[in-house]
Scaffold this motif. Structure first.
Motif, short mmCIF file in Angstrom:
data_model
loop_
_atom_site.label_atom_id
_atom_site.label_comp_id
_atom_site.label_asym_id
_atom_site.label_seq_id
_atom_site.Cartn_x
_atom_site.Cartn_y
_atom_site.Cartn_z
N HIS A 49 12.28 1.16 2.58
CA HIS A 49 11.68 2.02 1.58
C HIS A 49 12.62 2.81 0.77
N ASP A 50 13.94 3.47 1.22
CA ASP A 50 14.69 4.14 0.25
C ASP A 50 16.25 3.55 0.54
N GLY A 51 16.53 2.56 1.45
CA GLY A 51 17.85 2.13 1.53
C GLY A 51 18.95 3.21 2.26
N TYR A 52 17.97 4.44 3.05
CA TYR A 52 18.82 5.17 3.56
C TYR A 52 19.57 4.63 4.97
N GLU A 53 20.71 5.13 5.28
CA GLU A 53 21.28 4.62 6.44
C GLU A 53 21.55 5.74 7.65
N GLY A 54 21.70 5.49 8.86
CA GLY A 54 22.05 6.30 9.78
C GLY A 54 21.86 5.47 11.10
N CYS A 73 7.78 -6.03 3.62
CA CYS A 73 8.41 -5.59 2.26
C CYS A 73 7.50 -6.32 1.11
N ALA A 74 6.90 -7.41 1.22
CA ALA A 74 5.88 -8.15 0.22
C ALA A 74 4.64 -7.62 0.07
N ASP A 75 4.17 -6.42 1.05
CA ASP A 75 2.91 -6.00 1.02
C ASP A 75 3.04 -4.85 0.12
N LYS A 76 2.42 -5.23 -1.19
CA LYS A 76 2.48 -4.09 -2.12
C LYS A 76 1.55 -3.01 -1.91
N LYS A 77 0.34 -3.44 -1.16
CA LYS A 77 -0.76 -2.37 -0.97
C LYS A 77 -0.20 -1.31 0.19
N GLU A 78 0.59 -0.48 -0.29
CA GLU A 78 1.06 0.42 0.81
C GLU A 78 -0.04 1.47 1.00
N VAL A 79 -0.09 1.47 2.29
CA VAL A 79 -1.32 2.46 2.98
C VAL A 79 -0.67 3.51 3.86
N PHE A 80 -0.84 4.80 3.67
CA PHE A 80 -0.27 5.92 4.59
C PHE A 80 -1.42 7.00 5.07
N CYS A 81 -1.05 7.23 6.17
CA CYS A 81 -1.73 8.48 6.61
C CYS A 81 -1.89 9.68 5.76
N ALA A 82 -2.86 10.24 5.34
CA ALA A 82 -2.98 11.38 4.33
C ALA A 82 -3.35 12.54 4.89
N GLN A 83 -3.20 12.75 6.10
CA GLN A 83 -3.73 14.10 6.85
C GLN A 83 -2.47 14.42 7.55
N LEU A 104 0.73 2.35 7.46
CA LEU A 104 -0.04 1.81 8.27
C LEU A 104 -0.14 0.19 7.79
N PRO A 105 0.84 -0.62 8.36
CA PRO A 105 0.97 -1.82 7.83
C PRO A 105 -0.13 -2.73 7.85
N MET A 106 -0.31 -3.34 6.69
CA MET A 106 -1.30 -4.39 6.48
C MET A 106 -3.09 -3.73 7.09
N TYR A 107 -3.07 -2.59 6.56
CA TYR A 107 -4.30 -1.76 6.87
C TYR A 107 -5.40 -2.48 5.99
N ALA A 108 -6.53 -2.79 6.91
CA ALA A 108 -7.82 -3.29 6.53
C ALA A 108 -8.67 -2.85 7.28
N ASP A 109 -9.99 -2.12 6.68
CA ASP A 109 -11.25 -1.96 7.57
C ASP A 109 -10.91 -0.96 8.80
N CYS A 127 -3.49 5.33 -0.87
CA CYS A 127 -2.85 4.24 -1.34
C CYS A 127 -3.03 4.05 -2.90
N GLY A 128 -2.04 3.38 -3.42
CA GLY A 128 -1.93 3.28 -4.76
C GLY A 128 -1.41 4.45 -5.46
N LYS A 129 -1.15 4.17 -6.81
CA LYS A 129 -0.59 5.04 -7.60
C LYS A 129 -1.58 6.28 -8.14
N LYS A 130 -1.29 7.40 -7.99
CA LYS A 130 -2.15 8.45 -8.39
C LYS A 130 -1.68 9.36 -9.53
N PRO A 131 -2.47 9.91 -10.10
CA PRO A 131 -2.14 10.85 -11.44
C PRO A 131 -0.93 11.52 -11.06
#
Length: 256
Positions: A49-54, A73-83, A104-109, A127-131
């Motif tokens: 996601h950011d190219g960081y190495e270590g 990498c192709a999954d554009k619907k990135e879903v994250f834990c939000a708590q 949360l890879p390939m998150y659905a239902d 998920c998705g772009k927010k204001p």
């Protein structure tokens, strides 16, 4: 080339292949990466996601194949834990705590999988772009989290980690380090032009960018310094009213 994913709540990434080496960042649950070099106990990785190495311990990741990596990498619907802390369930009934920003890879239902292992999660997700204004709201959720060099979680986070994570949860990508974050965006000439969600960068006596924070309304800023806190921001820098002094010298303001 090998590929892998993080199956644990959080894994330290170190500057050298040693348990005593500096922690430069952290990998959160569900984040994936390339394995650039594998030794007996340690692997040098590059985060997708950011190219960081270590360096990470070989005990703390699960290998995936190239097709799985490419699919992630192709999954554009990135879903994250939000708590701040969530709990996901494995197929065997055991629980695993995950932190805000975990992928949360390939998150659905309410379900997702990592390296073929299925999980369920019924907590809050992002998920998705927010204001842009939502960036400040997300940042306030980290208030009082302790500062930790290289940290990326509510239990320890650094200034650029806070900024990167808050932006990512709002569907916006930034580099990991403050000096690299400062390379993007549009320069603002005056502090009066700044809006909630813009970034303020600060330098040291040598002119090197060493700190970053998220601009709030009414000339305030939220940043990680000792802990995640809110302070006053003006053309000079950050003013800490608790100790009645400026703690950081303003270098530039940017709209990303």
């Amino acid at each position: 080339m090998r590929y892998a994913i993080c199956p644990l709540s959080v894994v330290p990434v170190r500057s050298e292949p040693s348990d005593t080496a500096e922690i430069t960042t952290e990998v959160l649950f569900g984040e994936f990466f390339k394995v650039l070099e594998r030794r007996a106990s340690w692997s040098r990785i590059r985060l997708a996601h950011d190219g960081y190495e270590g360096w990470v311990s070989n005990k703390q990741y699960t290998e995936i194949d190239k097709q799985q990596y490419d699919d992630l990498c192709a999954d554009k619907k990135e879903v994250f834990c939000a708590q701040s802390v969530g709990v996901c369930k494995k197929e065997d009934g055991t629980s695993l705590p995950i932190l805000i920003g975990s992928r949360l890879p390939m998150y659905a239902d309410g379900c997702f999988s990592i390296a073929g292992e299925k999980y369920s999660f019924d907590g809050y997700v992002a998920c998705g772009k927010k204001p842009k204004s939502d960036i400040a709201k997300v940042a306030r959720g980290f208030l009082n989290a302790p500062y930790l060099w290289g940290g990326r979680s509510f239990f320890g986070i650094d200034c650029s980690g806070l900024v990167q994570l808050c932006y990512r949860l709002c569907g916006r990508k930034l580099p990991r380090d403050a000096k690299d974050q400062a390379q993007g965006g549009e320069v603002l000439s005056f502090i009066e032009e700044a809006e909630e969600g813009d970034l303020a960068f600060f330098d040291n006596e040598e002119g090197v960018i060493v700190h970053v924070g998220i601009v709030l309304a009414d000339h305030m800023i939220i940043h990680a310094s000792g802990q995640v806190r809110v302070d006053r921001l003006d053309q000079t820098g950050i003013y800490n009213s608790q100790i009645n002094k400026y703690t950081h010298k303003l270098r530039l303001l940017k709209r990303m």
